[in-house]
Write a protein that holds these residues in place. Structure first.
Motif, PDB file in Angstrom:
ATOM      1  N   UNK A 199      -4.935  19.899  25.625  1.00 17.90           N
ATOM      2  CA  UNK A 199      -5.688  18.881  24.890  1.00 17.90           C
ATOM      3  C   UNK A 199      -7.171  19.223  24.933  1.00 17.90           C
ATOM      4  N   UNK A 200      -7.875  18.656  23.971  1.00 18.00           N
ATOM      5  CA  UNK A 200      -9.319  18.853  23.833  1.00 18.00           C
ATOM      6  C   UNK A 200      -9.975  17.487  24.042  1.00 18.00           C
ATOM      7  N   UNK A 201     -10.572  17.283  25.211  1.00 15.16           N
ATOM      8  CA  UNK A 201     -11.154  15.975  25.533  1.00 15.16           C
ATOM      9  C   UNK A 201     -12.300  15.627  24.587  1.00 15.16           C
ATOM     10  N   UNK A 202     -13.048  16.614  24.128  1.00 19.09           N
ATOM     11  CA  UNK A 202     -14.157  16.314  23.212  1.00 19.09           C
ATOM     12  C   UNK A 202     -13.639  15.741  21.901  1.00 19.09           C
ATOM     13  N   UNK A 203     -12.590  16.324  21.343  1.00 21.29           N
ATOM     14  CA  UNK A 203     -12.000  15.805  20.103  1.00 21.29           C
ATOM     15  C   UNK A 203     -11.468  14.395  20.319  1.00 21.29           C
ATOM     16  N   UNK A 204     -10.856  14.144  21.469  1.00 19.14           N
ATOM     17  CA  UNK A 204     -10.336  12.807  21.748  1.00 19.14           C
ATOM     18  C   UNK A 204     -11.470  11.794  21.906  1.00 19.14           C
ATOM     19  N   UNK A 205     -12.561  12.196  22.531  1.00 18.08           N
ATOM     20  CA  UNK A 205     -13.710  11.290  22.689  1.00 18.08           C
ATOM     21  C   UNK A 205     -14.269  10.879  21.330  1.00 18.08           C
ATOM     22  N   UNK A 206     -14.516  11.846  20.465  1.00 15.43           N
ATOM     23  CA  UNK A 206     -15.036  11.510  19.135  1.00 15.43           C
ATOM     24  C   UNK A 206     -14.084  10.564  18.407  1.00 15.43           C
ATOM     25  N   UNK A 207     -12.801  10.835  18.489  1.00 10.91           N
ATOM     26  CA  UNK A 207     -11.818  10.017  17.783  1.00 10.91           C
ATOM     27  C   UNK A 207     -11.732   8.604  18.348  1.00 10.91           C
ATOM     28  N   UNK A 208     -11.756   8.459  19.666  1.00  8.27           N
ATOM     29  CA  UNK A 208     -11.660   7.119  20.246  1.00  8.27           C
ATOM     30  C   UNK A 208     -12.907   6.304  19.909  1.00  8.27           C
ATOM     31  N   UNK A 209     -14.081   6.928  19.909  1.00  7.52           N
ATOM     32  CA  UNK A 209     -15.295   6.194  19.550  1.00  7.52           C
ATOM     33  C   UNK A 209     -15.253   5.774  18.083  1.00  7.52           C
ATOM     34  N   UNK A 210     -14.726   6.620  17.216  1.00  4.04           N
ATOM     35  CA  UNK A 210     -14.581   6.249  15.803  1.00  4.04           C
ATOM     36  C   UNK A 210     -13.591   5.097  15.647  1.00  4.04           C
TER      37      UNK A 210
END
Length: 144
Positions: A59-70
């Protein structure tokens, strides 16, 4: 004295995985249910690779962070609130050792102008194959 009590669901955020709304307003407070990074209308989780049994390979935590904030932003907007209304954020990470630095950097990008209280905890697992989930509270002004 009765307080306003309204629930909200956002069409452009992932559907809840249980019987609960995306958000509930009581008085001038808006409580968001746990929000993950899944894309609305799909089971796709940005940056996550699963094996045939549905277990996380990578998994890519950075991609998940951007998505959860959106997703949080989408729920706030569907609830007649804004990012600037956030007053408290609880963050659940499944791997504090490997993910905290990246999460903290991305968090700072989104919260440069609004700095709600924040708690970050490591947990063993979340109900879907995600590495981050947010629980948020917003205070709504009379203009919201």
């Amino acid at each position: 004295m009765s307080q306003q009590d309204t629930t909200f669901n956002a069409d452009n955020a992932p559907k809840p995985v249980g019987l609960y709304p995306h958000a509930r307003q009581v008085g001038n407070l808006l409580f968001l249910s746990g929000v993950g990074p899944r894309k609305a209308g799909t089971k796709k989780i940005p940056g996550v690779e699963l094996d045939e049994d549905g277990k996380i390979i990578s998994y890519d935590i950075e991609a998940q962070c951007h998505s959860v904030f959106q997703n949080v932003r989408a729920i706030l907007e569907a609830s007649n609130a804004s990012w600037m209304d956030l007053i408290d954020v609880t963050v659940f990470l499944t791997n504090m050792d490997d993910d905290f630095a990246t999460y903290n950097r991305v968090y700072a990008e989104y919260f440069a102008d609004n700095q709600p209280c924040r708690t970050t905890v490591e947990i063993n697992k979340l109900p879907t194959p995600i590495a981050i989930e947010l629980k948020c509270i917003a205070a709504l002004s009379s203009n919201s």
